[in-house]
Design an enzyme around this catalytic site. Structure first.
Site, PDB file in Angstrom:
ATOM      1  N   THR A 166      -4.984  50.381 -43.899  1.00 43.75           N
ATOM      2  CA  THR A 166      -3.955  48.936 -44.011  1.00 43.75           C
ATOM      3  C   THR A 166      -3.354  48.615 -42.712  1.00 43.75           C
ATOM      4  OG1 THR A 166      -3.484  49.909 -46.114  1.00 43.75           O
ATOM      5  CG2 THR A 166      -1.760  48.612 -45.235  1.00 43.75           C
ATOM      6  N   CYS A 198       3.863  55.647 -15.544  1.00 42.80           N
ATOM      7  CA  CYS A 198       2.675  55.873 -16.211  1.00 42.80           C
ATOM      8  C   CYS A 198       1.534  55.236 -15.391  1.00 42.80           C
ATOM      9  CB  CYS A 198       2.456  55.265 -17.764  1.00 42.80           C
ATOM     10  SG  CYS A 198       3.977  55.744 -18.749  1.00 42.80           S
ATOM     11  N   ASN A 213       1.898  46.846 -13.614  1.00 45.06           N
ATOM     12  CA  ASN A 213       3.318  47.264 -14.307  1.00 45.06           C
ATOM     13  C   ASN A 213       4.300  47.869 -13.378  1.00 45.06           C
ATOM     14  OD1 ASN A 213       1.745  49.746 -14.427  1.00 45.06           O
ATOM     15  ND2 ASN A 213       3.200  50.554 -15.771  1.00 45.06           N
TER      16      ASN A 213
HETATM   17  C1  LIG Z   1      -0.211  47.725 -17.632  1.00 48.39           C
HETATM   18  C2  LIG Z   1      -0.018  48.414 -18.860  1.00 48.39           C
HETATM   19  N1  LIG Z   1      -0.951  48.707 -19.575  1.00 48.39           N
HETATM   20  C3  LIG Z   1      -0.824  49.233 -20.809  1.00 48.39           C
HETATM   21  C4  LIG Z   1       0.386  49.726 -21.353  1.00 48.39           C
HETATM   22  C5  LIG Z   1       0.463  50.377 -22.696  1.00 48.39           C
HETATM   23  O1  LIG Z   1       0.956  49.420 -23.671  1.00 48.39           O
HETATM   24  P1  LIG Z   1       1.451  49.992 -24.937  1.00 48.39           P
HETATM   25  O2  LIG Z   1       2.745  50.795 -24.746  1.00 48.39           O
HETATM   26  O3  LIG Z   1       1.757  48.671 -25.732  1.00 48.39           O
HETATM   27  O4  LIG Z   1       0.342  50.966 -25.635  1.00 48.39           O
HETATM   28  C6  LIG Z   1       1.590  49.327 -20.524  1.00 48.39           C
HETATM   29  C7  LIG Z   1       2.816  49.672 -21.241  1.00 48.39           C
HETATM   30  O5  LIG Z   1       3.638  49.537 -20.365  1.00 48.39           O
HETATM   31  C8  LIG Z   1       1.204  48.547 -19.212  1.00 48.39           C
HETATM   32  O6  LIG Z   1       2.364  48.326 -18.529  1.00 48.39           O
END
Ligand SMILES: Cc1ncc(COP(=O)(O)O)c(C=O)c1O
Length: 382
Positions: free
Chosen positions: A251, A339, A152
């Site tokens: 749910t 992140c 990402n």
């Molecule tokens: C590579 C990757 N993994 C996991 C996630 C987490 O996704 P979510 O926000 O749907 O929990 C992201 C979110 O940007 C991500 O880019």
């Protein structure tokens, strides 16, 4: 000037009209609790949920729609996959430095609290982890191999098929974090070798936030991470054995899932040509950034080695400052850290972060051109 949205790696925007209509119907005509009562409204709601599993199974080439378990997002799916399959005390997981905190924090939590060991593999200069490195990292107590399908931060697509083959040979479950690939890159699960594939519904699948899921190979049985009502085996105080209910206590998010079905259908419709368009846009973005003075681009040189995500820095300006200046001109990108602290550390951007421009299904060439013009304007003001 119309606002420009280049933050599709965080969540896709806009959502297609089909998604909005399905969410509306789920809150009106289809509104009932799926899998609970036996009246016709509940039965129809159950069909809405099954239709989403079928659409996802079709997209992924999964034989059994019941191998898809729904959760709140990709993080939820990754938690279920890792916690539900890693044996913790005395166990070992092989993963990578590319991972999102949705993987890293789970591994670290299990290490601190339950003695799990894990190895994080570094990517090479083009941002790709060498498959053989996974084989070399295996230990007698390795219980899970995990890898992101695409970073990402750098957008680099990982050789999941080759990693999956190594996992299969070793008889170890292979978890793929599909957050940045599903709905953007055409593939079938069989090509990835994944026995677990975690995905969000709200990124390239074009669905609402609050949706996501995990493909669980029918041969695998995970420890549920949430316990509670499933509408099945209600005489027992134990969580049912049968998937997917075993993993879906409580749910379900019917409006989200209904919207996701519509999103998956739109995403699947012309996925190969959407990928071609994304490649052309990514190439134009990379070329334009390279033509600017003092821009550092992270990740593979070749657009075809990435999803439509490009992280960069310009001159000495902080990534947060540049993102703010773009926002002031109605261009949405993400600055700062994304992140994924390990990859930022490797790139040397842990302090400064990076500006991430991420292309989505509805991004146009005109928007990329305008983005580059605005970057040039900002640069001339510095
Ligand atoms: C590579 C990757 N993994 C996991 C996630 C987490 O996704 P979510 O926000 O749907 O929990 C992201 C979110 O940007 C991500 O880019």
């Amino acid at each position: 000037m119309e606002p420009i949205y280049l933050d599709n790696a965080a969540t896709s925007r806009p959502k297609p009209p089909e998604v909005l209509e399905s969410v509306r119907l789920a809150l009106t005509d289809w509104n009932a609790n799926p899998g609970r009562s036996g009246h016709k409204h509940a039965v129809r709601a159950g069909r809405v949920v099954l239709e989403c599993r079928e659409a996802l199974a079709g997209l992924l080439g999964a034989e059994d729609p019941l191998s898809i378990a729904f959760g709140q997002n990709c993080t939820d799916a990754l938690n279920l996959a890792i916690r539900g399959s890693a044996p913790c005390e005395g166990g070992h997981v092989v993963s990578t430095m590319l991972e999102h905190n949705s993987v890293l924090r789970v591994l670290e939590d299990l290490r601190l609290r339950q003695g799990l060991e894990y190895t994080l593999l570094a990517p090479g200069p083009e941002g790709v982890v060498e498959p053989e490195a996974f084989r070399r990292a295996l230990r007698p107590n390795t219980m899970l191999i995990e890898c992101t399908h695409a970073s990402n931060v750098t957008g680099a697509i990982q050789p999941v098929g080759e990693i999956g083959a190594i996992a299969r040979e070793a008889g170890i479950p292979f978890l793929v974090d599909g957050a940045q690939a599903i709905g953007a890159v055409p593939f079938f699960l069989a090509e990835t070798g994944a026995s677990l594939y975690a995905f969000p519904g709200h990124k390239a699948l074009l669905g609402p936030q609050g949706t996501g899921g995990l493909y669980i190979a029918p041969s695998l049985r995970l420890t549920p991470q949430r316990h509670g009502g499933t509408g099945t085996e209600s005489e027992s105080i134990r969580q049912p054995e049968a998937a997917p209910e075993r993993y879906e206590a409580g749910t379900l998010n019917l409006p989200g899932i209904a919207g996701l079905t519509a999103g998956v259908k739109v995403a699947a419709e012309d996925l190969s040509s959407a990928r071609e368009r994304e490649l052309a846009l990514t190439e134009a973005l990379l070329d334009g950034l390279r033509a600017l003075h003092g821009v550092t681009i992270y990740g593979p040189r070749d657009a075809s080695a990435r999803v439509g995500t490009v992280a960069f820095n310009m001159g000495d300006i902080s990534s947060a400052d540049l993102a703010d200046r773009l926002d002031a001109r109605d261009i949405a990108v993400r600055g700062g850290l994304h992140c994924a602290p390990m990859i930022h550390r490797l790139l040397g951007t842990l302090e400064r972060g990076a500006v991430r421009a991420s292309i989505g299904r509805y991004t146009t060439m005109e928007e990329i051109a305008r983005f580059l013009i605005v970057l040039r304007e900002i640069q001339s003001e510095l």
